[in-house]
Every structure is written in structure tokens, then in C-alpha cells.
Design a protein around this motif. Structure first.
Motif, mmCIF file in Angstrom:
data_model
loop_
_atom_site.group_PDB
_atom_site.id
_atom_site.type_symbol
_atom_site.label_atom_id
_atom_site.label_comp_id
_atom_site.label_asym_id
_atom_site.label_seq_id
_atom_site.Cartn_x
_atom_site.Cartn_y
_atom_site.Cartn_z
ATOM 1 N N ASP A 252 0.823 -1.451 0.180
ATOM 2 C CA ASP A 252 0.032 0.144 0.154
ATOM 3 C C ASP A 252 0.989 1.786 0.012
ATOM 4 O O ASP A 252 0.421 1.925 -0.522
ATOM 5 C CB ASP A 252 -1.188 0.013 1.360
ATOM 6 N N SER A 286 -3.200 -3.339 -4.802
ATOM 7 C CA SER A 286 -3.455 -2.012 -3.664
ATOM 8 C C SER A 286 -3.501 -1.207 -5.329
ATOM 9 O O SER A 286 -4.182 0.351 -3.930
ATOM 10 C CB SER A 286 -1.981 -1.983 -3.522
ATOM 11 N N ASP A 288 -5.281 -0.662 -7.475
ATOM 12 C CA ASP A 288 -6.756 -1.510 -7.867
ATOM 13 C C ASP A 288 -7.692 -0.639 -6.670
ATOM 14 O O ASP A 288 -8.757 0.308 -6.861
ATOM 15 C CB ASP A 288 -6.952 -2.993 -8.135
ATOM 16 N N ARG A 289 -7.670 -1.526 -5.402
ATOM 17 C CA ARG A 289 -7.785 -1.137 -4.275
ATOM 18 C C ARG A 289 -8.265 0.727 -3.560
ATOM 19 O O ARG A 289 -9.424 1.160 -3.535
ATOM 20 C CB ARG A 289 -7.466 -2.109 -3.172
ATOM 21 N N GLU A 292 -9.597 4.160 -5.763
ATOM 22 C CA GLU A 292 -10.841 4.048 -5.567
ATOM 23 C C GLU A 292 -11.340 5.225 -4.654
ATOM 24 O O GLU A 292 -11.916 5.790 -4.467
ATOM 25 C CB GLU A 292 -12.149 3.135 -5.000
#
Length: 432
Positions: A252, A286, A288-289, A292
């Protein structure tokens, strides 16, 4: 979002890397023609042309050029109006930038040879510098500090700041930063007309010796065109970050480091290099998440899909080789022993060492300058620094004995070049 995956083992790796790194300025004939016209008009008509273009492009309604100068008390007012937390952050950042800049100062030096001849170098500050600051919503108080403080540390007596205020919109943090940095005069003008005013001077805006600071394509084109009349810092391209990771940093963290530059604009470039292929896949998850959750999601997505890459290398030696080829603006060495890997790095604007050193710290408050070479120019250029606001003059003071010995050498070389007056000038002083 799918980020391009590359491997140094692919036959066309270097070709594809070149294609990815290529960036052409969006400056075209229309931009060039517009800027050229503005420069000529400002050079010819001075204040009147700057006022006319400022009212037109920034939707202002100034009736007189005097309305475009922001008084110094207005800067102090802005400093007093921002929140205590904002003021403290600006002052802490300024103190760190100043402390780092003080260590960059170049001093004059000289030495005396056995025959009494003195040779050396005299270092002096530029007389006057112009600082371009983007205005309106695209306002960067950190850039004010990064550009102004090294100039003041170098000893520049007068720093002229220009900042557009479209629709009359003034950014209080920018003015507060100007107060902290010690800017001497501020004009609410921008675009190519502001660059022209600084480069050529007008009835009110004094001509400067060098122009620094970021701007849009019209500003960049104008800076390129006035170079030679004045000095400039650099022609900067889109922001870049290259992260080299051994696969042991929190995924992350790496994803957000990539976002930190991708969110600047759609042309920004974020690249990750690792010998751990599974780690690259984890960082993709990470990305892709976390994307958002980003307010600038669309910009980040466009940037990463168009110019981003995950590069799989065989080992850290190969990672260093690829990093040196890319010569990035910002380079993070997110590895266990960055002090070892950094010895292999030759080309980078700024190097962020270790897992805890986020590039964002360098943008604001670490101390080193955030004005850095982009588009592979780190191969031959350096970050903005105190040295950019100093110039050097050679010192030569010959004794009578030195004039005789050096004169003989100069005479031979001058006559060999067919420059007899040069030879005679040196010969007249022989054995005096």
C-alpha cells in the motif's frame, strides 16, 4: 486498472522502455505564434501590453497597471490570516529549506603561485531574479519557498514574484509563503506576458537576470524563447517517480507513492521496478483498491495506464542499470540497505533512501529542493539550488615575473594561431 508489465528479459524491453519514456511537449506552432506575439508586444508597449493581456486572459478588470502590484503589507496580512497550523507548517518547511540551502553556498577562493601571481574565482549573487508562481486554483506555496529561499540565501538583493490571479482569485497561502521567503515585490500577472515583463522590463516591472518557477505550456514556451536575454532554471516536463523495491515494503505504501506523482496530471509518470514478480502483482492489487479512494482518481488512472509501468528485473544490479537509464526526477530506493544501492545510482534528480522516506516529504519539507530535472535530463543537470543564483568570475593577477613567464607561452601560442596583436600584448610585458 491494468498497469503495463515489462521484463528486462523481453527481447524488445529497451525499445518499449524508450517508447514509454518519450514525452513531447504539447507546444505547437499555434502556441509558439501566440507567445511570440505576446513577447513582441510587451517588449514594444510595456505596461500597456501586460495590462491588456492580463485583463483578457485572466478575466481581470484592472484599469491601471498600478492595480496589478500587490503591496508587501498584503503579504503580511495573508500570513496573519492563515491558520496557526498552516503558518507553522510553512515556517518549518522554510527553516529546513534554508538550512539545507546554506550548505550549498559557494565561496570565493584564490591561491598565489611562487612568483607572486594570484589566480582564483570570485563568486557573486545575481542582482535580480524573477519568480513565476502558478495562481488561482493551481497554487503551490511550496514552490514559492523552494524557488525564493535559495535565491535569498545566495544573496540576491531583489526577488520579483509574478502570480496570476484569474477572476481576481488570490491564494492566501501563496502570499503567506512569499512573506516568509522574503520576496521583495509581487505582481498579479501571469502567462507569457509575465515572463516577457520580467525578461525585458516595463515601466514598472524591473528587468531581471534570471527567471525561475513552474508554469503552463505558454509559460514554458516563453521561458525557452527569452533564454539568452535572461537565464532560466529549466524547461520542466511532467512529474516523474521511479520506485525501486526489493519486495519487502508494504504494498500500500508503494501504491500511494506512485499515486503521489500520478495525481499531478495525466502526463505524469510513475514506474515501479522490482526483482520480485509476486510483489509487483501485489502492488497492482493495492493500486486497484486504493485508487477508488482518491479524489483525483481519473487523473491517476489516466496517468498510470498511459505512462506507468511495473518492471520485473533479475536482481538489484539490473534495477540500478534500468534506473540510471530512466534518470528519473524522483527515485525511491525502498530497499533494506539503500546506502549500498545508492552508490550505483548516477542519474536522478532526488534520491529518497529507505522504506520510510516518502517522496512527498521532499516535495514540501525535507529540505532539498523540489525543483528537479525531468524527462531524462538528470543525466546532465541538477536540482535547483543556491548555485543557480550565484555566478563566478575568474581572477588573474600577474606579478611582473609571472607576466614574463606566462607571456612567453602566450606569445608562442598566439603567433601559432596567427593572432599577432595577442602575441604583442603579452610580449610588451616581458622582462619588465
Amino acid at each position: 486498472m491494468k498497469i503495463e508489465q515489462l521484463s528486462t528479459q523481453d527481447a524488445k524491453f529497451w525499445q518499449r522502455l524508450d517508447e514509454l519514456l518519450a514525452w513531447e511537449s504539447v507546444s505547437d506552432d499555434a502556441v509558439f505564434t501566440t507567445v511570440n506575439t505576446i513577447l513582441k508586444e510587451v517588449r514594444k508597449r510595456g505596461n500597456a501590453a501586460v495590462l491588456e493581456y492580463t485583463n483578457r486572459f485572466d478575466r481581470m478588470q484592472a484599469k491601471d497597471f498600478a492595480e496589478l502590484e500587490i503591496p508587501l503589507q498584503r503579504l503580511q496580512q495573508a500570513l496573519n490570516s492563515i491558520t496557526p497550523a498552516q503558518r507553522d507548517a510553512l515556517e518549518q518547511a522554510a527553516a529546513r529549506i534554508r538550512s539545507y540551502a546554506e550548505r550549498q553556498k559557494i565561496e570565493s577562493w584564490s591561491y598565489t603561485e611562487a612568483d607572486g601571481t594570484l589566480l582564483g574565482q570570485q563568486v557573486s549573487a545575481l542582482d535580480r531574479v524573477g519568480l513565476y508562481v502558478p495562481g488561482g486554483k493551481a497554487a503551490y506555496p511550496s514552490s514559492v519557498l523552494m524557488n525564493a529561499i535559495p535565491a535569498k540565501v545566495a544573496g540576491v538583493p531583489e526577488l520579483i514574484m509574478v502570480v496570476p490571479t484569474p477572476d481576481g482569485e488570490v491564494n492566501e497561502l501563496v502570499l503567506a509563503a512569499a512573506a516568509i521567503a522574503g520576496v521583495d515585490r509581487v505582481f498579479a500577472i501571469g502567462g507569457a506576458q509575465a515572463v516577457a515583463a520580467l525578461a525585458y522590463g516595463t515601466e514598472t516591472v524591473p528587468q531581471v537576470d534570471k527567471i525561475v518557477g513552474p508554469g503552463n505550456i505558454y509559460v514554458a514556451t516563453a521561458k525557452r524563447m527569452v533564454y539568452g536575454t535572461v537565464g532560466i532554471d529549466m524547461i520542466a516536463g511532467p512529474s516523474e517517480i521511479l520506485v525501486v523495491c526489493d519486495g519487502k515494503t508494504q504494498p500500500d505504501w508503494i501504491a500511494m507513492d506512485l499515486f503521489s506523482q500520478a495525481e499531478h496530471d495525466e502526463d505524469a509518470q510513475a514506474i515501479l521496478i522490482s526483482p520480485d514478480k509476486a510483489f509487483l502483482e501485489t502492488v497492482q492489487l493495492s493500486v486497484d483498491r486504493l485508487v477508488e479512494t482518491m479524489p483525483r482518481k481519473d487523473i491517476i488512472t489516466t496517468s498510470l495506464q498511459a505512462r506507468g509501468a511495473f518492471i520485473h528485473v533479475q536482481n538489484m544490479d539490473e534495477a540500478a542499470k534500468v534506473a540510471n537509464y530512466i534518470a528519473p526526477e524522483h527515485l525511491e530506493l525502498s530497499v533494506e540497505q539503500p546506502e549500498i544501492l545508492v552508490k550505483q545510482i548516477r542519474h536522478a534528480g532526488a534520491i529518497f533512501m529507505g522504506r520510510y522516506t516518502a517522496e512527498a516529504l521532499g516535495d514540501y519539507c525535507a529540505g532539498p529542493n523540489h525543483v528537479l530535472p525531468t524527462s531524462r535530463t538528470a543525466r546532465f543537470s541538477s536540482p535547483l539550488g543556491v548555485y543557480d543564483f550565484q555566478k563566478r568570475s575568474s581572477l588573474i593577477n600577474c606579478s611582473a615575473q609571472g607576466a614574463s613567464s606566462l607571456g612567453q607561452v602566450a606569445s608562442i601560442l598566439a603567433r601559432g594561431e596567427g593572432l599577432v596583436a595577442h602575441a604583442c600584448s603579452a610580449e610588451y610585458r616581458l622582462n619588465q
